[in-house]
Design an enzyme around this catalytic site. Sequence first.
Site, mmCIF file in Angstrom:
data_model
loop_
_atom_site.group_PDB
_atom_site.id
_atom_site.type_symbol
_atom_site.label_atom_id
_atom_site.label_comp_id
_atom_site.label_asym_id
_atom_site.label_seq_id
_atom_site.Cartn_x
_atom_site.Cartn_y
_atom_site.Cartn_z
ATOM 1 N N LYS A 87 0.854 -1.182 0.000
ATOM 2 C CA LYS A 87 0.000 0.000 0.000
ATOM 3 C C LYS A 87 0.892 1.235 0.000
ATOM 4 O O LYS A 87 1.727 1.406 0.876
ATOM 5 C CB LYS A 87 -0.898 -0.008 1.231
ATOM 6 N N LYS B 269 -2.234 -1.425 -3.872
ATOM 7 C CA LYS B 269 -3.100 -0.251 -3.798
ATOM 8 C C LYS B 269 -2.273 1.012 -3.887
ATOM 9 O O LYS B 269 -1.262 1.083 -3.185
ATOM 10 C CB LYS B 269 -3.813 -0.312 -2.450
HETATM 11 C C1 PBG Z 1 -6.904 3.679 5.550
HETATM 12 C C2 PBG Z 1 -7.461 3.418 4.217
HETATM 13 C C3 PBG Z 1 -7.367 4.292 3.149
HETATM 14 C C4 PBG Z 1 -8.017 3.719 2.095
HETATM 15 C C5 PBG Z 1 -8.509 2.488 2.501
HETATM 16 N N1 PBG Z 1 -8.148 2.303 3.834
HETATM 17 C C6 PBG Z 1 -6.809 5.656 3.069
HETATM 18 C C7 PBG Z 1 -5.512 5.962 3.637
HETATM 19 O O1 PBG Z 1 -4.618 5.125 3.734
HETATM 20 O O2 PBG Z 1 -5.383 7.112 4.029
HETATM 21 C C8 PBG Z 1 -8.136 4.384 0.758
HETATM 22 C C9 PBG Z 1 -9.148 3.881 -0.154
HETATM 23 C C10 PBG Z 1 -9.477 4.794 -1.249
HETATM 24 O O3 PBG Z 1 -8.850 5.845 -1.479
HETATM 25 O O4 PBG Z 1 -10.429 4.467 -1.960
HETATM 26 N N2 PBG Z 1 -6.815 2.653 6.420
#
Ligand code: PBG
Length: 321
Positions: A188, A243
């Site tokens: 991520k 992601k």
């Molecule tokens: C945080 C989380 C995020 C997303 C999913 N879980 C955002 C972040 O890391 O700040 C992002 C998903 C999206 O942008 O659609 N645990």
Amino acid sequence: MRESSFSRTLMRENSISVSNLIYPMFVIEGTGIRQDIESMPDIQRLSIDELVKDASECHQLGIPAIAIFPCIEKQLKTDDASEAFNDDGLVQRAIKKLKKEIPGLGVISDVALDPFTLHGQDGLIDKKGNILNDETVSILTKQALSHAKAGADIVAPSDMMDGRVGRIRKSLEENKFINTKILAYSAKYASSFYGPFRDAVGSSELLGKSSKKTYQMDPANSDEALNEVKLDIQEGADMVMIKPGIAYLDIVFRVKQTFNKPTFVYQVSGEYAMIMAASSRGWINQDDVILESLISFRRAGADAIITYFALEVARLMNSKQ
Ligand code: PBG
């Protein structure tokens, strides 16, 4: 071979179907509530009763699973994120209701602390604002267990702390949740594509100018992604996730080629917002661009795709049959 439709069909190498899609949904306290999210047209925060209605439609249309994300009331946010493992919390009640009403629909719960902390970070922080990895992992483990108790089929740590998959797996085993699956957000990235999601769960104001770069990955790296995936698999992850999506297709490809594990990709909120914004101006064709983006994930090697377009695509595909 490209000359006619039939021969293009015969030589088509990849396909996308409803069975590859996971629908992310936002849940909020209350009843009868459907709240628009400005930066995500057509996506709403839903109270549990409304969530069940849309989730039922997903199930009827053949979407195998949904992923739920909470928008937590401000007064429940704390420095220690203890609401995250409240067995009677919003997420836990949503999971119970979904599993009762639609038992055949897979429910994926998000394991991370950002909806529950006063500062919007995914973990606990010290006075200087540094992430406390090990303290965070203890809370995440309680959170995951609480989701499993509520009936979550898959717990999905999206926090990027070190060692959390192993700890969660151990705790699930010890508590006899032998069939609860772990979807690890292994690679991520600290991405600017998450903006609309942070609006949706109400963490963007709280985060202010601070970033998540001390735990999420540097967009410049790809060998590091393989290493993160390897660690999560060793620790007991059943599925791994990359992601965001479109800008990281090379990572999807390398991860699938290297490990040959169930590999998921998340087409995130910013990707959704860009396609919606351009198509609302008539600058691109919405349906065609959505389907092209989804097939590119499959071509790169993704087994399943988490996308805010899942419901719309499922409606489209069902109406064509
Ligand atoms: C945080 C989380 C995020 C997303 C999913 N879980 C955002 C972040 O890391 O700040 C992002 C998903 C999206 O942008 O659609 N645990």
